[in-house]
Design a protein around this motif. Structure first.
Motif, PDB file in Angstrom:
ATOM      1  N   GLN A   1       0.828  -1.202   0.000  1.00  0.00           N
ATOM      2  CA  GLN A   1       0.000   0.000   0.000  1.00  0.00           C
ATOM      3  C   GLN A   1       0.868   1.260   0.000  1.00  0.00           C
ATOM      4  O   GLN A   1       0.568   2.230  -0.700  1.00  0.00           O
ATOM      5  CB  GLN A   1      -0.952   0.018   1.208  1.00  0.00           C
ATOM      6  N   LEU A   2       1.939   1.247   0.796  1.00  0.00           N
ATOM      7  CA  LEU A   2       2.839   2.391   0.839  1.00  0.00           C
ATOM      8  C   LEU A   2       3.553   2.565  -0.502  1.00  0.00           C
ATOM      9  O   LEU A   2       3.700   3.683  -0.995  1.00  0.00           O
ATOM     10  CB  LEU A   2       3.852   2.243   1.969  1.00  0.00           C
ATOM     11  N   LEU A   3       3.972   1.463  -1.104  1.00  0.00           N
ATOM     12  CA  LEU A   3       4.622   1.533  -2.408  1.00  0.00           C
ATOM     13  C   LEU A   3       3.657   2.090  -3.456  1.00  0.00           C
ATOM     14  O   LEU A   3       4.036   2.897  -4.301  1.00  0.00           O
ATOM     15  CB  LEU A   3       5.141   0.157  -2.823  1.00  0.00           C
ATOM     16  N   GLN A   4       2.380   1.706  -3.388  1.00  0.00           N
ATOM     17  CA  GLN A   4       1.374   2.229  -4.318  1.00  0.00           C
ATOM     18  C   GLN A   4       1.151   3.722  -4.082  1.00  0.00           C
ATOM     19  O   GLN A   4       1.036   4.492  -5.040  1.00  0.00           O
ATOM     20  CB  GLN A   4       0.054   1.463  -4.170  1.00  0.00           C
ATOM     21  N   SER A   5       1.115   4.157  -2.842  1.00  0.00           N
ATOM     22  CA  SER A   5       0.970   5.589  -2.543  1.00  0.00           C
ATOM     23  C   SER A   5       2.164   6.369  -3.063  1.00  0.00           C
ATOM     24  O   SER A   5       2.002   7.456  -3.635  1.00  0.00           O
ATOM     25  CB  SER A   5       0.842   5.807  -1.036  1.00  0.00           C
ATOM     26  N   LEU A   6       3.346   5.818  -2.874  1.00  0.00           N
ATOM     27  CA  LEU A   6       4.560   6.448  -3.384  1.00  0.00           C
ATOM     28  C   LEU A   6       4.497   6.575  -4.901  1.00  0.00           C
ATOM     29  O   LEU A   6       4.808   7.617  -5.467  1.00  0.00           O
ATOM     30  CB  LEU A   6       5.779   5.632  -2.959  1.00  0.00           C
TER      31      LEU A   6
ATOM     32  N   MET B   1       1.815   6.755  -6.786  1.00  0.00           N
ATOM     33  CA  MET B   1       0.826   7.767  -7.154  1.00  0.00           C
ATOM     34  C   MET B   1       1.391   9.180  -6.981  1.00  0.00           C
ATOM     35  O   MET B   1       1.151  10.050  -7.821  1.00  0.00           O
ATOM     36  CB  MET B   1      -0.448   7.572  -6.330  1.00  0.00           C
ATOM     37  N   GLU B   2       2.135   9.408  -5.908  1.00  0.00           N
ATOM     38  CA  GLU B   2       2.717  10.733  -5.677  1.00  0.00           C
ATOM     39  C   GLU B   2       3.808  11.054  -6.700  1.00  0.00           C
ATOM     40  O   GLU B   2       3.910  12.189  -7.155  1.00  0.00           O
ATOM     41  CB  GLU B   2       3.254  10.841  -4.258  1.00  0.00           C
ATOM     42  N   ILE B   3       4.612  10.064  -7.048  1.00  0.00           N
ATOM     43  CA  ILE B   3       5.635  10.273  -8.077  1.00  0.00           C
ATOM     44  C   ILE B   3       4.977  10.651  -9.393  1.00  0.00           C
ATOM     45  O   ILE B   3       5.401  11.587 -10.073  1.00  0.00           O
ATOM     46  CB  ILE B   3       6.525   9.019  -8.231  1.00  0.00           C
ATOM     47  N   VAL B   4       3.922   9.934  -9.765  1.00  0.00           N
ATOM     48  CA  VAL B   4       3.196  10.231 -11.003  1.00  0.00           C
ATOM     49  C   VAL B   4       2.611  11.637 -10.950  1.00  0.00           C
ATOM     50  O   VAL B   4       2.699  12.402 -11.915  1.00  0.00           O
ATOM     51  CB  VAL B   4       2.088   9.176 -11.261  1.00  0.00           C
ATOM     52  N   GLN B   5       2.037  12.015  -9.819  1.00  0.00           N
ATOM     53  CA  GLN B   5       1.438  13.340  -9.666  1.00  0.00           C
ATOM     54  C   GLN B   5       2.472  14.446  -9.888  1.00  0.00           C
ATOM     55  O   GLN B   5       2.203  15.426 -10.579  1.00  0.00           O
ATOM     56  CB  GLN B   5       0.821  13.457  -8.273  1.00  0.00           C
ATOM     57  N   VAL B   6       3.648  14.286  -9.328  1.00  0.00           N
ATOM     58  CA  VAL B   6       4.698  15.292  -9.495  1.00  0.00           C
ATOM     59  C   VAL B   6       5.201  15.313 -10.937  1.00  0.00           C
ATOM     60  O   VAL B   6       5.334  16.376 -11.548  1.00  0.00           O
ATOM     61  CB  VAL B   6       5.871  15.037  -8.515  1.00  0.00           C
TER      62      VAL B   6
ATOM     63  N   GLU C   1       6.975   1.215 -14.088  1.00  0.00           N
ATOM     64  CA  GLU C   1       7.432   0.128 -13.225  1.00  0.00           C
ATOM     65  C   GLU C   1       8.220   0.744 -12.077  1.00  0.00           C
ATOM     66  O   GLU C   1       9.201   1.442 -12.297  1.00  0.00           O
ATOM     67  CB  GLU C   1       8.330  -0.834 -14.002  1.00  0.00           C
ATOM     68  N   ILE C   2       7.769   0.507 -10.858  1.00  0.00           N
ATOM     69  CA  ILE C   2       8.474   0.996  -9.681  1.00  0.00           C
ATOM     70  C   ILE C   2       8.672  -0.194  -8.750  1.00  0.00           C
ATOM     71  O   ILE C   2       7.731  -0.928  -8.460  1.00  0.00           O
ATOM     72  CB  ILE C   2       7.688   2.120  -8.970  1.00  0.00           C
ATOM     73  N   ASP C   3       9.910  -0.368  -8.314  1.00  0.00           N
ATOM     74  CA  ASP C   3      10.220  -1.525  -7.483  1.00  0.00           C
ATOM     75  C   ASP C   3      11.388  -1.183  -6.561  1.00  0.00           C
ATOM     76  O   ASP C   3      12.028  -0.149  -6.717  1.00  0.00           O
ATOM     77  CB  ASP C   3      10.590  -2.714  -8.372  1.00  0.00           C
TER      78      ASP C   3
END
Length: 92
Positions: free
Chosen positions: A37-42, A44-49, A62-64
């Motif tokens: 869940q935290l990785l998904q939130s991260l 989403m925030e990266i995409v937003q910026v 792809e984020i890992d």
């Protein structure tokens, strides 16, 4: 798929190697302490910026977390379609 192979093995590794690999995954998870869940939130925030400054292909992001024996790194593969030039004013 590679992640699942690392967890369950590819069938031709011996059991001690499989156990080592599983232990490494557990230790890395403990070290990073990042839930899905935290990785998904991260993500989403990266995409937003990033979308403030460029058009990106959000379907192919792809984020890992990548690791070696001593460190963990956030690895992101984000296809850029185009850069937005002059559309953002920078304010202090």
């Amino acid at each position: 798929m590679d992640f699942l192979k690392r967890i369950f093995g590819s069938g031709n590794e011996n059991s001690s190697q499989k156990a080592k690999d599983r232990l490494k995954i557990v230790l890395i998870h403990d070290r990073t302490d990042i839930s899905p869940q935290l990785l998904q939130s991260l993500r989403m925030e990266i995409v937003q910026v990033l979308t403030k400054y460029m058009d990106i292909d959000q379907e192919k992001i792809e984020i890992d977390l990548d690791h070696d024996e001593q460190a963990v790194a956030l690895v992101a593969n984000i296809p850029v379609i185009s850069i937005k030039r002059g559309s953002i004013e920078f304010k202090n």
